[in-house]
Design an enzyme around this catalytic site. Structure first.
Site, PDB file in Angstrom:
ATOM      1  N   THR A 174      -8.237   1.224   8.529  1.00 29.59           N
ATOM      2  CA  THR A 174      -8.618   0.156   7.590  1.00 29.59           C
ATOM      3  C   THR A 174      -7.488  -0.181   6.608  1.00 29.59           C
ATOM      4  O   THR A 174      -7.625  -1.089   5.796  1.00 29.59           O
ATOM      5  CB  THR A 174      -9.866   0.561   6.772  1.00 29.59           C
ATOM      6  OG1 THR A 174      -9.577   1.807   6.106  1.00 29.59           O
ATOM      7  CG2 THR A 174     -11.083   0.733   7.655  1.00 29.59           C
ATOM      8  N   THR A 198       7.644   9.383   4.760  1.00 27.10           N
ATOM      9  CA  THR A 198       7.953   8.352   3.773  1.00 27.10           C
ATOM     10  C   THR A 198       9.293   8.559   3.075  1.00 27.10           C
ATOM     11  O   THR A 198       9.746   9.705   2.904  1.00 27.10           O
ATOM     12  CB  THR A 198       6.842   8.340   2.695  1.00 27.10           C
ATOM     13  OG1 THR A 198       7.322   7.627   1.539  1.00 27.10           O
ATOM     14  CG2 THR A 198       6.457   9.739   2.232  1.00 27.10           C
ATOM     15  N   GLU A 207       9.609   8.365   0.087  1.00 22.79           N
ATOM     16  CA  GLU A 207       9.313   9.114  -1.147  1.00 22.79           C
ATOM     17  C   GLU A 207       9.795  10.565  -1.030  1.00 22.79           C
ATOM     18  O   GLU A 207       9.942  11.252  -2.030  1.00 22.79           O
ATOM     19  CB  GLU A 207       7.816   9.089  -1.440  1.00 22.79           C
ATOM     20  CG  GLU A 207       7.337   7.829  -2.115  1.00 22.79           C
ATOM     21  CD  GLU A 207       7.822   7.690  -3.564  1.00 22.79           C
ATOM     22  OE1 GLU A 207       7.585   8.601  -4.357  1.00 22.79           O
ATOM     23  OE2 GLU A 207       8.452   6.665  -3.866  1.00 22.79           O
ATOM     24  N   LYS A 233       3.451  14.875   1.134  1.00 22.72           N
ATOM     25  CA  LYS A 233       4.039  14.315   2.355  1.00 22.72           C
ATOM     26  C   LYS A 233       5.168  15.192   2.881  1.00 22.72           C
ATOM     27  O   LYS A 233       5.479  15.170   4.069  1.00 22.72           O
ATOM     28  CB  LYS A 233       4.534  12.889   2.090  1.00 22.72           C
ATOM     29  CG  LYS A 233       3.416  11.850   2.028  1.00 22.72           C
ATOM     30  CD  LYS A 233       2.931  11.466   3.417  1.00 22.72           C
ATOM     31  CE  LYS A 233       1.935  10.327   3.395  1.00 22.72           C
ATOM     32  NZ  LYS A 233       1.497   9.931   4.749  1.00 22.72           N
TER      33      LYS A 233
HETATM   34  P1  NAP Z   1      -2.993   2.167   2.864  1.00 21.03           P
HETATM   35  O1  NAP Z   1      -3.073   0.696   3.016  1.00 21.03           O
HETATM   36  O2  NAP Z   1      -3.255   2.805   1.547  1.00 21.03           O
HETATM   37  O3  NAP Z   1      -3.994   2.808   3.945  1.00 21.03           O
HETATM   38  C1  NAP Z   1      -4.335   4.160   3.912  1.00 21.03           C
HETATM   39  C2  NAP Z   1      -5.454   4.396   4.903  1.00 21.03           C
HETATM   40  O4  NAP Z   1      -5.841   5.771   4.848  1.00 21.03           O
HETATM   41  C3  NAP Z   1      -6.730   3.598   4.602  1.00 21.03           C
HETATM   42  O5  NAP Z   1      -7.310   3.220   5.836  1.00 21.03           O
HETATM   43  C4  NAP Z   1      -7.604   4.620   3.896  1.00 21.03           C
HETATM   44  O6  NAP Z   1      -8.984   4.349   3.991  1.00 21.03           O
HETATM   45  C5  NAP Z   1      -7.259   5.849   4.704  1.00 21.03           C
HETATM   46  N1  NAP Z   1      -7.627   7.100   4.054  1.00 21.03           N
HETATM   47  C6  NAP Z   1      -7.330   7.505   2.799  1.00 21.03           C
HETATM   48  N2  NAP Z   1      -7.808   8.746   2.581  1.00 21.03           N
HETATM   49  C7  NAP Z   1      -8.442   9.129   3.726  1.00 21.03           C
HETATM   50  C8  NAP Z   1      -9.146  10.278   4.129  1.00 21.03           C
HETATM   51  N3  NAP Z   1      -9.314  11.316   3.319  1.00 21.03           N
HETATM   52  N4  NAP Z   1      -9.645  10.315   5.390  1.00 21.03           N
HETATM   53  C9  NAP Z   1      -9.509   9.277   6.219  1.00 21.03           C
HETATM   54  N5  NAP Z   1      -8.852   8.148   5.904  1.00 21.03           N
HETATM   55  C10 NAP Z   1      -8.330   8.076   4.664  1.00 21.03           C
HETATM   56  O7  NAP Z   1      -1.560   2.701   3.330  1.00 21.03           O
HETATM   57  P2  NAP Z   1      -0.492   1.997   4.279  1.00 21.03           P
HETATM   58  O8  NAP Z   1       0.441   1.222   3.436  1.00 21.03           O
HETATM   59  O9  NAP Z   1      -1.178   1.367   5.415  1.00 21.03           O
HETATM   60  O10 NAP Z   1       0.337   3.272   4.770  1.00 21.03           O
HETATM   61  C11 NAP Z   1      -0.019   3.963   5.967  1.00 21.03           C
HETATM   62  C12 NAP Z   1       0.594   5.348   5.927  1.00 21.03           C
HETATM   63  O11 NAP Z   1       2.006   5.258   5.821  1.00 21.03           O
HETATM   64  C13 NAP Z   1       0.162   6.218   4.742  1.00 21.03           C
HETATM   65  O12 NAP Z   1       0.109   7.545   5.209  1.00 21.03           O
HETATM   66  C14 NAP Z   1       1.281   6.052   3.738  1.00 21.03           C
HETATM   67  O13 NAP Z   1       1.358   7.179   2.903  1.00 21.03           O
HETATM   68  C15 NAP Z   1       2.480   5.955   4.674  1.00 21.03           C
HETATM   69  N6  NAP Z   1       3.608   5.172   4.187  1.00 21.03           N
HETATM   70  C16 NAP Z   1       3.429   3.893   3.739  1.00 21.03           C
HETATM   71  C17 NAP Z   1       4.527   3.161   3.347  1.00 21.03           C
HETATM   72  C18 NAP Z   1       4.375   1.747   2.843  1.00 21.03           C
HETATM   73  O14 NAP Z   1       5.315   1.249   2.208  1.00 21.03           O
HETATM   74  N7  NAP Z   1       3.277   1.061   3.142  1.00 21.03           N
HETATM   75  C19 NAP Z   1       5.813   3.713   3.431  1.00 21.03           C
HETATM   76  C20 NAP Z   1       5.947   5.007   3.912  1.00 21.03           C
HETATM   77  C21 NAP Z   1       4.842   5.723   4.311  1.00 21.03           C
HETATM   78  P3  NAP Z   1      -9.721   3.345   2.953  1.00 21.03           P
HETATM   79  O15 NAP Z   1      -9.467   1.952   3.496  1.00 21.03           O
HETATM   80  O16 NAP Z   1     -11.124   3.783   3.036  1.00 21.03           O
HETATM   81  O17 NAP Z   1      -9.075   3.538   1.608  1.00 21.03           O
HETATM   82  N1  GDD Z   2       2.249   0.036  -8.396  1.00 22.23           N
HETATM   83  C1  GDD Z   2       3.006  -0.431  -9.395  1.00 22.23           C
HETATM   84  N2  GDD Z   2       2.405  -1.166 -10.383  1.00 22.23           N
HETATM   85  N3  GDD Z   2       4.323  -0.164  -9.391  1.00 22.23           N
HETATM   86  C2  GDD Z   2       5.066  -0.687 -10.405  1.00 22.23           C
HETATM   87  C3  GDD Z   2       4.518  -1.460 -11.427  1.00 22.23           C
HETATM   88  C4  GDD Z   2       3.118  -1.702 -11.419  1.00 22.23           C
HETATM   89  O1  GDD Z   2       2.566  -2.354 -12.287  1.00 22.23           O
HETATM   90  N4  GDD Z   2       5.516  -1.844 -12.253  1.00 22.23           N
HETATM   91  C5  GDD Z   2       6.641  -1.335 -11.768  1.00 22.23           C
HETATM   92  N5  GDD Z   2       6.385  -0.613 -10.655  1.00 22.23           N
HETATM   93  C6  GDD Z   2       7.375   0.144  -9.874  1.00 22.23           C
HETATM   94  C7  GDD Z   2       6.974   1.590  -9.629  1.00 22.23           C
HETATM   95  O2  GDD Z   2       7.245   2.394 -10.777  1.00 22.23           O
HETATM   96  C8  GDD Z   2       7.865   1.910  -8.416  1.00 22.23           C
HETATM   97  O3  GDD Z   2       9.141   2.306  -8.856  1.00 22.23           O
HETATM   98  C9  GDD Z   2       7.979   0.585  -7.684  1.00 22.23           C
HETATM   99  O4  GDD Z   2       7.492  -0.421  -8.589  1.00 22.23           O
HETATM  100  C10 GDD Z   2       7.180   0.508  -6.384  1.00 22.23           C
HETATM  101  O5  GDD Z   2       5.853   0.952  -6.645  1.00 22.23           O
HETATM  102  P1  GDD Z   2       4.697   0.816  -5.531  1.00 22.23           P
HETATM  103  O6  GDD Z   2       4.621  -0.564  -5.045  1.00 22.23           O
HETATM  104  O7  GDD Z   2       3.471   1.424  -6.129  1.00 22.23           O
HETATM  105  O8  GDD Z   2       5.250   1.675  -4.315  1.00 22.23           O
HETATM  106  P2  GDD Z   2       5.943   3.105  -4.244  1.00 22.23           P
HETATM  107  O9  GDD Z   2       7.387   2.879  -3.914  1.00 22.23           O
HETATM  108  O10 GDD Z   2       5.621   3.943  -5.408  1.00 22.23           O
HETATM  109  O11 GDD Z   2       5.203   3.755  -2.993  1.00 22.23           O
HETATM  110  C11 GDD Z   2       5.007   2.992  -1.789  1.00 22.23           C
HETATM  111  O12 GDD Z   2       6.113   3.188  -0.923  1.00 22.23           O
HETATM  112  C12 GDD Z   2       6.294   4.530  -0.453  1.00 22.23           C
HETATM  113  C13 GDD Z   2       7.541   4.533   0.449  1.00 22.23           C
HETATM  114  O13 GDD Z   2       8.687   4.587  -0.340  1.00 22.23           O
HETATM  115  C14 GDD Z   2       3.705   3.473  -1.154  1.00 22.23           C
HETATM  116  O14 GDD Z   2       3.388   2.637  -0.081  1.00 22.23           O
HETATM  117  C15 GDD Z   2       3.827   4.894  -0.615  1.00 22.23           C
HETATM  118  O15 GDD Z   2       2.660   5.220   0.136  1.00 22.23           O
HETATM  119  C16 GDD Z   2       5.055   4.962   0.300  1.00 22.23           C
HETATM  120  O16 GDD Z   2       5.217   6.278   0.801  1.00 22.23           O
END
Ligand code: NAP
Ligand code: GDD
Length: 402
Positions: free
Chosen positions: A10, A132, A134, A160
């Protein structure tokens, strides 16, 4: 027909990956956690009535914190490939829910790997772990590649890190085909609304339409290597199609600040931002308005992909009416709210994806500018529906400053 099991179906990536795999002819099974209301909006367009013939998309209730249920689902589905995308994925939230984040993100990965082992499937199931950038946190070198030492800066990053290493360990100990995709930030029109990219594009659309006055942000100087989720899910799949399991950095190789993101998003609606003041007193002020149109054409809407939403009645006209909606040069539209500062920050991420290019033949197709443009357009579509309701006298709620 290959069968894939996707946790986090989702979520943003789950939806794009499911669409991608169905396009490749896969049978796709998604794990969705139970919630009191429907939250399948991102995959509703993929849903098929199970009574129909040739159904290839299935959903199962499950949770990464529940080992027995994961074992049962893996046993029932008998997948060829498992993509572990489920996670508590918000970095700031992880400071408030550190134990839960560790349970879902670290132990959740272990539970799935154990399910594969317990069910004696280690010799034929291929496993993808959503690692990630991160992990690099307080970066030790610029740019970051597969050899860069890790230094996570949040409970999310630390959880992670366990997920990363347990995946490597099961690969080495049990000869599992397990890969880590070390993905840098990737966004899209269906990005969660509390990540900074979507928070910005959503606010820009709502400010333009007079539904919101101001956008409150934290650290404007943070820099990220931002790509489009549609490109990134392709890399996940490619990793599992190789002869040998391995770990790969996936990134665009470009880094931009939050401030630049804001500038480009406002430019998309024809407004220039001037930054004034310093520190927590800094504000973003509209310096110029050009009246540029930003309506979405049919062709552009297709390229938005999963996130394409139905057009509202007035969407063709909504974009050029700054005068009516009263957005003017001199308006303060961005302010700092220290609530969004993180206890420890990741200041700058820049990925070196040369291994993914070389081995997987992967490269990003959607530019940073194009991604922001599609996000703003999709959010204008969504906001225009709210605007229509508001103009017709209905109450419109605003969750814009989460
Ligand atoms: P997202 O939109 O936050 O989706 C996370 C998904 O995990 C949602 O379907 C959520 O369900 C589900 N979930 C959370 N807790 C759970 C649990 N306890 N059991 C089962 N399902 C659970 O994240 P995304 O951006 O698609 O990212 C996908 C994956 O890649 C994550 O593992 C994230 O940490 C990693 N990642 C993301 C990025 C990025 O920039 N997007 C970068 C690097 C790594 P609900 O819909 O119910 O909340
Ligand atoms: N969320 C958020 N909200 N971030 C903010 C804001 C705000 O109002 N203002 C500034 N930021 C800055 C955060 O401090 C961070 O440095 C940057 O914007 C990006 O924040 P997010 O978009 O929340 O993403 P993230 O980089 O912390 O984490 C995402 O990317 C990771 C990969 O590098 C997530 O998708 C993680 O799940 C993923 O692993």
């Amino acid at each position: 027909m290959k069968r894939a099991l996707v946790t986090g179906i989702t979520g943003q990536d789950g939806a794009y990956l499911a669409e991608f795999l169905l396009g490749k002819g896969y049978e796709v099974h998604g794990i969705k956690r139970r919630s009191s209301s429907l939250n399948t909006g991102r995959v509703d367009h993929l849903y098929q009535d199970p009574h129909e013939r040739n159904v290839r998309f299935f959903m199962h209730y499950g949770d990464l914190t529940d080992a027995t249920n994961l074992i049962r689902i893996v046993q029932e589905v008998q997948p060829d490939e498992i993509y572990n995308l489920a996670a508590q994925s918000h970095v700031m939230v992880s400071f408030e829910t550190a134990e839960y984040t560790a349970n879902a993100d670290a132990l959740g990965t272990l539970r799935l790997l154990e399910a594969i082992r317990i069910l004696d499937m280690a010799d034929h199931v291929r496993f993808y772990q959503a690692s990630t950038s991160e992990l690099f946190g307080k970066v030790q070198t610029v740019p970051q590649n597969e050899k860069t030492p890790f230094y996570p800066r949040s409970p999310y990053g630390v959880a992670k890190l366990y997920g990363y290493w347990i995946c490597v360990n099961y690969r080495e100990a049990y000869n599992m085909f397990a890969c880590n995709g070390i993905l840098f930030n990737h966004e899209s029109p269906i990005r969660g609304e509390t990540f900074v990219s979507r928070k910005i594009t959503r606010a820009v659309a709502r400010i333009k339409l007079g539904l919101q006055k101001r956008l409150y942000l934290g650290n404007l100087d943070a820099k990220r290597d931002w790509g489009h989720a549609k490109d990134f899910v392709r890399a996940m799949w490619l990793m599992l199609q190789q002869k040998k399991p391995d770990d790969y950095v996936v990134a665009t190789g470009e880094s931009h600040s939050v401030r630049e993101f804001v500038d480009l998003a406002f430019r998309e609606i024809g407004a220039e931002i001037q930054w004034k003041g310093k520190g927590v007193k800094e504000v973003g002020v509209i310096s110029k308005i050009s009246g540029q149109r930003s309506a979405v054409s049919g062709r552009e809407k297709k390229s938005i992909g999963v996130a394409a939403r139905p057009r509202s009645l007035k969407s063709a006209e909504f974009a050029s009416d700054f005068s009516e909606r009263a957005l003017r040069a001199g308006d303060v539209v961005v302010e700092i709210d220290p609530r969004y500062f993180r206890p420890t920050e990741v200041d700058e991420l820049l990925g070196d994806a040369s291994k993914a290019r070389r081995v997987l033949g992967w490269e990003p197709r959607i530019s940073f500018e194009e991604m922001i443009s599609t996000m703003v357009k999709a959010d204008l579509e969504e906001a225009s529906r709210d605007q229509l309701c508001k103009d017709s006298g209905y109450r419109v709620l605003n969750y814009s400053n989460e």
